[in-house]
Design an enzyme around this catalytic site. Structure first.
Site, PDB file in Angstrom:
ATOM      1  N   HIS A  87       1.017  -1.147  -0.168  1.00 16.93           N
ATOM      2  CA  HIS A  87       0.121   0.149   0.129  1.00 16.93           C
ATOM      3  C   HIS A  87       0.770   1.255  -0.007  1.00 16.93           C
ATOM      4  CE1 HIS A  87      -2.859   2.992   1.067  1.00 16.93           C
ATOM      5  NE2 HIS A  87      -3.811   2.198   0.631  1.00 16.93           N
ATOM      6  N   GLU A 136      -4.017   1.979  -7.460  1.00 16.54           N
ATOM      7  CA  GLU A 136      -4.243   3.149  -6.350  1.00 16.54           C
ATOM      8  C   GLU A 136      -3.626   4.394  -6.846  1.00 16.54           C
ATOM      9  OE1 GLU A 136      -6.541   1.460  -2.795  1.00 16.54           O
ATOM     10  OE2 GLU A 136      -4.416   1.723  -2.357  1.00 16.54           O
TER      11      GLU A 136
HETATM   12  P1  PGA Z   1      -9.799   5.552   0.274  1.00 13.14           P
HETATM   13  O1  PGA Z   1      -8.748   4.732   0.458  1.00 13.14           O
HETATM   14  O2  PGA Z   1     -11.112   4.702  -0.221  1.00 13.14           O
HETATM   15  O3  PGA Z   1     -10.184   6.151   1.580  1.00 13.14           O
HETATM   16  O4  PGA Z   1      -9.705   6.547  -0.914  1.00 13.14           O
HETATM   17  C1  PGA Z   1      -8.272   3.470  -0.412  1.00 13.14           C
HETATM   18  C2  PGA Z   1      -6.890   2.965   0.176  1.00 13.14           C
HETATM   19  O5  PGA Z   1      -6.249   3.582   0.447  1.00 13.14           O
HETATM   20  O6  PGA Z   1      -6.829   1.730   0.137  1.00 13.14           O
END
Ligand code: PGA
Length: 210
Positions: A87, A136
């Site tokens: 992440h 992401e």
């Molecule tokens: P968010 O986070 O849905 O709050 O934007 C997603 C993530 O970091 O996995």
């Protein structure tokens, strides 16, 4: 596939309240739902949900032994079937680099855990053995400004073309209102949800709309 990433949120009392509401709200469905709470809550989750619906948010690259503060694959595998690896918050705040993350994928896979490997674009290296990738973009995380579904679809298609992966998820400001615009895309197999997973009503709606 819908994955909830709770990050460093909720106490045991709060998690039990969440689970009570969630189990009432969520309807029978064929979607794969995985909730990734902090380590301290994995045991409580495993008493309420099947292992296949639980994930951890990171894992140690070390095994059992003198590694103060680390939680290893065998310890996680007692409570969870999945683990988020790479992440962007761990890359940034914990300085986890590509080599360490590849090692984490290796040990997790060896222990029978399924990694959910996060990338920020199709340039991020995806280690061997990864089957599930979450795309992401950093600016979309927690900002309330999601990526456009069209561009997320393009990136997801590129990631699939470049790597031997089975599923690409989209993550970054996913909500009950926008979730379907992503999941309807050909190469997007689901979503990774942060903030919007913390409310059990909202998260149940996300599952229903996905
Ligand atoms: P968010 O986070 O849905 O709050 O934007 C997603 C993530 O970091 O996995």
């Amino acid at each position: 596939m819908i994955v909830a990433n709770w990050k460093s949120n909720k106490t045991l009392v709060e998690a039990k309240q969440w689970l009570g509401v969630y189990k009432q709200q969520v309807e029978e469905n064929k979607k794969t739902v995985v909730i990734c709470p902090p380590f301290t809550l994995l045991s409580a989750f495993s008493q309420e949900l099947p292992l296949e619906q639980i994930g951890a948010q990171t894992v140690s690259s070390f095994g059992m032994g003198a590694y103060t503060g680390e939680i290893n694959t065998a310890q996680i595998a007692e409570f969870a079937a999945y683990v988020i690896i790479g992440h962007s918050e761990r890359r940034e705040y914990c300085r986890e680099d590509d080599a360490l993350l590849a090692e984490k994928v290796k040990v997790a896979t060896q222990a029978g855990l399924t990694p959910i490997f996060c990338v920020q674009g199709n340039e991020t290296p995806v280690p061997q053995g990864v089957k599930i990738v979450a795309y992401e973009p950093i600016w979309a995380i927690g900002s309330g400004k999601a990526e456009t579904p069209e561009h997320a679809e393009e990136v997801a298609a590129e990631i699939m073309k470049k790597n031997n992966v089975e599923v690409v998820l989209y993550g970054g400001s996913v909500s009950a209102d926008n979730v379907h615009s992503f999941t309807q895309m050909e190469h997007i197999g689901g979503v990774l949800v942060g903030g919007a997973s913390l409310d059990p009503h909202t998260f149940s709606q996300i599952i229903a709309h996905a």
